[in-house]
Design an enzyme around this catalytic site. Structure first.
Site, PDB file in Angstrom:
ATOM      1  N   LYS A 250      -2.422  -8.691  15.919  1.00  0.00           N
ATOM      2  CA  LYS A 250      -1.665  -9.783  15.300  1.00  0.00           C
ATOM      3  C   LYS A 250      -2.132 -11.144  15.824  1.00  0.00           C
ATOM      4  O   LYS A 250      -2.202 -12.117  15.063  1.00  0.00           O
ATOM      5  CB  LYS A 250      -0.162  -9.607  15.554  1.00  0.00           C
ATOM      6  CG  LYS A 250       0.477  -8.462  14.789  1.00  0.00           C
ATOM      7  CD  LYS A 250       0.419  -8.663  13.272  1.00  0.00           C
ATOM      8  CE  LYS A 250       1.338  -9.743  12.783  1.00  0.00           C
ATOM      9  NZ  LYS A 250       1.351  -9.863  11.300  1.00  0.00           N
TER      10      LYS A 250
ATOM     11  N   LYS B 175      11.622   2.882  15.220  1.00  0.00           N
ATOM     12  CA  LYS B 175      12.009   1.754  16.066  1.00  0.00           C
ATOM     13  C   LYS B 175      13.304   2.055  16.819  1.00  0.00           C
ATOM     14  O   LYS B 175      14.110   2.895  16.413  1.00  0.00           O
ATOM     15  CB  LYS B 175      12.147   0.489  15.225  1.00  0.00           C
ATOM     16  CG  LYS B 175      10.854   0.077  14.510  1.00  0.00           C
ATOM     17  CD  LYS B 175       9.744  -0.287  15.502  1.00  0.00           C
ATOM     18  CE  LYS B 175       8.434  -0.659  14.820  1.00  0.00           C
ATOM     19  NZ  LYS B 175       8.460  -1.971  14.180  1.00  0.00           N
TER      20      LYS B 175
ATOM     21  N   ASN C 294      17.023  -3.371  26.762  1.00  0.00           N
ATOM     22  CA  ASN C 294      17.050  -2.160  25.940  1.00  0.00           C
ATOM     23  C   ASN C 294      18.245  -1.280  26.302  1.00  0.00           C
ATOM     24  O   ASN C 294      18.869  -0.665  25.426  1.00  0.00           O
ATOM     25  CB  ASN C 294      15.753  -1.378  26.110  1.00  0.00           C
ATOM     26  CG  ASN C 294      14.592  -2.022  25.379  1.00  0.00           C
ATOM     27  OD1 ASN C 294      14.768  -2.954  24.593  1.00  0.00           O
ATOM     28  ND2 ASN C 294      13.388  -1.544  25.635  1.00  0.00           N
TER      29      ASN C 294
ATOM     30  N   ALA D 273       2.290  -7.885   5.228  1.00  0.00           N
ATOM     31  CA  ALA D 273       1.705  -6.545   5.344  1.00  0.00           C
ATOM     32  C   ALA D 273       1.042  -6.377   6.707  1.00  0.00           C
ATOM     33  O   ALA D 273       0.172  -7.162   7.078  1.00  0.00           O
ATOM     34  CB  ALA D 273       0.690  -6.326   4.231  1.00  0.00           C
TER      35      ALA D 273
ATOM     36  N   THR E 171       4.397 -12.341  15.084  1.00  0.00           N
ATOM     37  CA  THR E 171       5.356 -11.812  16.048  1.00  0.00           C
ATOM     38  C   THR E 171       5.306 -12.589  17.358  1.00  0.00           C
ATOM     39  O   THR E 171       4.279 -13.188  17.692  1.00  0.00           O
ATOM     40  CB  THR E 171       5.042 -10.328  16.328  1.00  0.00           C
ATOM     41  OG1 THR E 171       5.847  -9.862  17.424  1.00  0.00           O
ATOM     42  CG2 THR E 171       3.586 -10.136  16.713  1.00  0.00           C
ATOM     43  N   ASP E 172       6.390 -12.539  18.128  1.00  0.00           N
ATOM     44  CA  ASP E 172       6.371 -13.162  19.457  1.00  0.00           C
ATOM     45  C   ASP E 172       5.567 -12.332  20.462  1.00  0.00           C
ATOM     46  O   ASP E 172       5.256 -12.813  21.561  1.00  0.00           O
ATOM     47  CB  ASP E 172       7.788 -13.389  19.972  1.00  0.00           C
ATOM     48  CG  ASP E 172       8.616 -12.115  20.148  1.00  0.00           C
ATOM     49  OD1 ASP E 172       8.139 -11.022  19.805  1.00  0.00           O
ATOM     50  OD2 ASP E 172       9.765 -12.225  20.624  1.00  0.00           O
ATOM     51  N   GLU E 173       5.203 -11.117  20.092  1.00  0.00           N
ATOM     52  CA  GLU E 173       4.465 -10.266  21.027  1.00  0.00           C
ATOM     53  C   GLU E 173       3.063 -10.780  21.313  1.00  0.00           C
ATOM     54  O   GLU E 173       2.426 -10.365  22.289  1.00  0.00           O
ATOM     55  CB  GLU E 173       4.427  -8.824  20.515  1.00  0.00           C
ATOM     56  CG  GLU E 173       5.814  -8.215  20.423  1.00  0.00           C
ATOM     57  CD  GLU E 173       5.809  -6.734  20.103  1.00  0.00           C
ATOM     58  OE1 GLU E 173       4.989  -6.003  20.695  1.00  0.00           O
ATOM     59  OE2 GLU E 173       6.622  -6.313  19.269  1.00  0.00           O
TER      60      GLU E 173
ATOM     61  N   LYS F  96       0.822  -1.209   0.000  1.00  0.00           N
ATOM     62  CA  LYS F  96       0.000   0.000   0.000  1.00  0.00           C
ATOM     63  C   LYS F  96       0.860   1.265   0.000  1.00  0.00           C
ATOM     64  O   LYS F  96       0.380   2.356  -0.322  1.00  0.00           O
ATOM     65  CB  LYS F  96      -0.912  -0.021   1.237  1.00  0.00           C
ATOM     66  CG  LYS F  96      -1.913   1.107   1.326  1.00  0.00           C
ATOM     67  CD  LYS F  96      -2.746   0.970   2.604  1.00  0.00           C
ATOM     68  CE  LYS F  96      -3.730   2.126   2.770  1.00  0.00           C
ATOM     69  NZ  LYS F  96      -4.532   1.990   4.014  1.00  0.00           N
TER      70      LYS F  96
ATOM     71  N   THR G 285       2.390   2.814   2.738  1.00  0.00           N
ATOM     72  CA  THR G 285       2.132   3.726   3.843  1.00  0.00           C
ATOM     73  C   THR G 285       3.436   4.398   4.237  1.00  0.00           C
ATOM     74  O   THR G 285       4.467   4.234   3.565  1.00  0.00           O
ATOM     75  CB  THR G 285       1.565   2.955   5.048  1.00  0.00           C
ATOM     76  OG1 THR G 285       2.566   2.048   5.544  1.00  0.00           O
ATOM     77  CG2 THR G 285       0.319   2.173   4.666  1.00  0.00           C
TER      78      THR G 285
ATOM     79  N   GLY H  60       1.593  -0.586  29.543  1.00  0.00           N
ATOM     80  CA  GLY H  60       1.476  -2.016  29.276  1.00  0.00           C
ATOM     81  C   GLY H  60       2.717  -2.641  28.684  1.00  0.00           C
ATOM     82  O   GLY H  60       2.643  -3.681  28.023  1.00  0.00           O
TER      83      GLY H  60
ATOM     84  N   ILE I 231      -4.314  -4.466   1.024  1.00  0.00           N
ATOM     85  CA  ILE I 231      -4.812  -5.834   1.206  1.00  0.00           C
ATOM     86  C   ILE I 231      -6.263  -5.877   1.661  1.00  0.00           C
ATOM     87  O   ILE I 231      -6.895  -6.938   1.608  1.00  0.00           O
ATOM     88  CB  ILE I 231      -3.937  -6.635   2.188  1.00  0.00           C
ATOM     89  CG1 ILE I 231      -3.883  -5.954   3.568  1.00  0.00           C
ATOM     90  CG2 ILE I 231      -2.541  -6.861   1.613  1.00  0.00           C
ATOM     91  CD1 ILE I 231      -3.264  -6.825   4.645  1.00  0.00           C
TER      92      ILE I 231
END
Length: 357
Positions: free
Chosen positions: A170, A205, A265, A81, A133-135, A33, A35, A298, A59
């Site tokens: 997801k 990111k 992090n 996507a 994703t693992d999230e 698309k 974006t 969260g 999509i």
């Protein structure tokens, strides 16, 4: 094969396309698309190939997806996507529901109709590979909370406990894909990956944000104490894994893909500061720019992937350590600062997102 890749102008999708065109004899149809996070410069090095085609489409647009499938007649779909930034999902969840859930539903239904017109041989070989994703699993025990935390990893059997609008969308898409397998017999495969990093990553990111802010001597924002742990996977390793799955994976199966690189992090930011001090010296270094900011609402404390299944069954392991991958990444950004500026112009200036206010 001819592979249709959704989201092929994005970070991971473009790495997949570069890998396929550069290392195989397969054809690719890139559906994107375009974006803010999609950029055709990410595939410019392979776009001249006669085995590459681009379709500018959403999509969620069923007639367009039907047209693209009928025109290109792919042998497999790799569905990447997605809206993918947790902070943006906190500020505006609607886009995530639309793209990640409605878009996946639309693609599944279009694929189901498309497969009905394939002959038996092509239908038996067709694959729908959904990249997740693992999230979706939520978070794991943190070493600061329990001494046996290192024993816990996400496996293909881990229950879903999404924490953010992004991960919930997801997770919903994953459930749809599995339901279309169970109800309609669609030959689906699901993969869940850990945090990716590498070239062509949009600067919202953590890693590209820190690199670019450091070079401009701006504050390097670290959420909370910076003790959140992620398993870092170099994007080109992920691309190799995804290609292995779409070729060798079994329909109905799920494969977790991880980098075997758990880092906080804060460790990641300190590593970036050290590399930049070596490659682009600054008086006093860069660590004095680190600034701790209020944590994301969260915020998951720890992710860690057990990637044993994909190693045992498909023979994939990552080639890059975190040390080799992060050096390659920093060098790429230092060499491509103009790309970074172009993709940000008019869309994003590295402002704080996802504060939950």
């Amino acid at each position: 094969m001819k592979l249709l890749v959704t989201g092929g102008a994005g970070f991971i999708g473009s790495a997949v396309i570069r890998h396929i065109i550069g290392n195989t004899a397969d054809e690719v149809v890139n559906v994107d698309k375009l974006t803010y996070a999609g950029n055709l410069e990410s595939v410019a090095e392979v776009s001249h190939s006669g085995r590459y085609a681009f379709e500018h489409a959403d999509i969620c647009d069923r007639p367009e997806i039907d047209r693209i499938l009928a025109r290109h007649q792919p042998d497999a779909i790799m569905h990447l996507a997605a809206e993918s930034h947790v902070d943006r999902s906190i500020d505006g969840p609607a886009d995530f529901i639309e793209t990640n859930i409605v878009g996946t539903y639309t693609l599944l239904e279009a694929t189901r109709a498309y497969m009905q017109n394939l002959d038996e041989n092509r239908r038996n070989r067709f694959r729908f590979h959904h990249i997740s994703t693992d999230e979706v699993f939520g978070d794991l025990p943190h070493p600061g909370d329990t001494p046996d935390a290192d024993q816990y990893r996400f496996t293909e059997r881990t229950a879903y406990r999404p924490s953010s609008p992004y991960s919930a969308s997801k997770a919903s898409a994953d459930h749809l894909v599995r339901a279309w397998r169970r109800t309609y017999g669609l030959p689906t495969i699901v993969t869940n990956c850990s945090n990716n990093y590498g070239p062509y990553h949009f600067p919202e990111k953590l890693i590209p944000l820190i690199i670019l802010n450091a070079l401009e001597e701006k504050p390097l924002p670290v959420y909370g104490k910076g003790d959140q742990i992620r398993d870092w996977l170099y994007v080109e390793d992920h691309a190799r894994a995804l290609y292995r799955v779409v070729n060798k994976g079994e329909p109905g199966e799920t494969y977790n893909i991880g980098g075997h690189n758990e880092k906080t992090n804060a460790e990641v930011v300190h590593t970036l500061c050290d590399l930049l001090a070596e490659l682009c010296p600054r008086l006093g270094g860069y660590k004095n720019l680190i600034t701790h900011v209020p944590d994301r609402p969260g915020h998951d404390r720890r992710y860690a992937i057990d990637a044993g299944k994909i190693q045992r069954e498909l023979g994939w392991t990552p080639e890059e350590t975190f040390e080799t991958g992060i050096r390659k990444t920093v060098l790429w950004y230092l060499d491509n600062l103009e790309w970074c500026q172009r993709v940000q112009d008019g869309t994003y200036q590295r402002e704080r997102l996802g504060a939950g206010i």
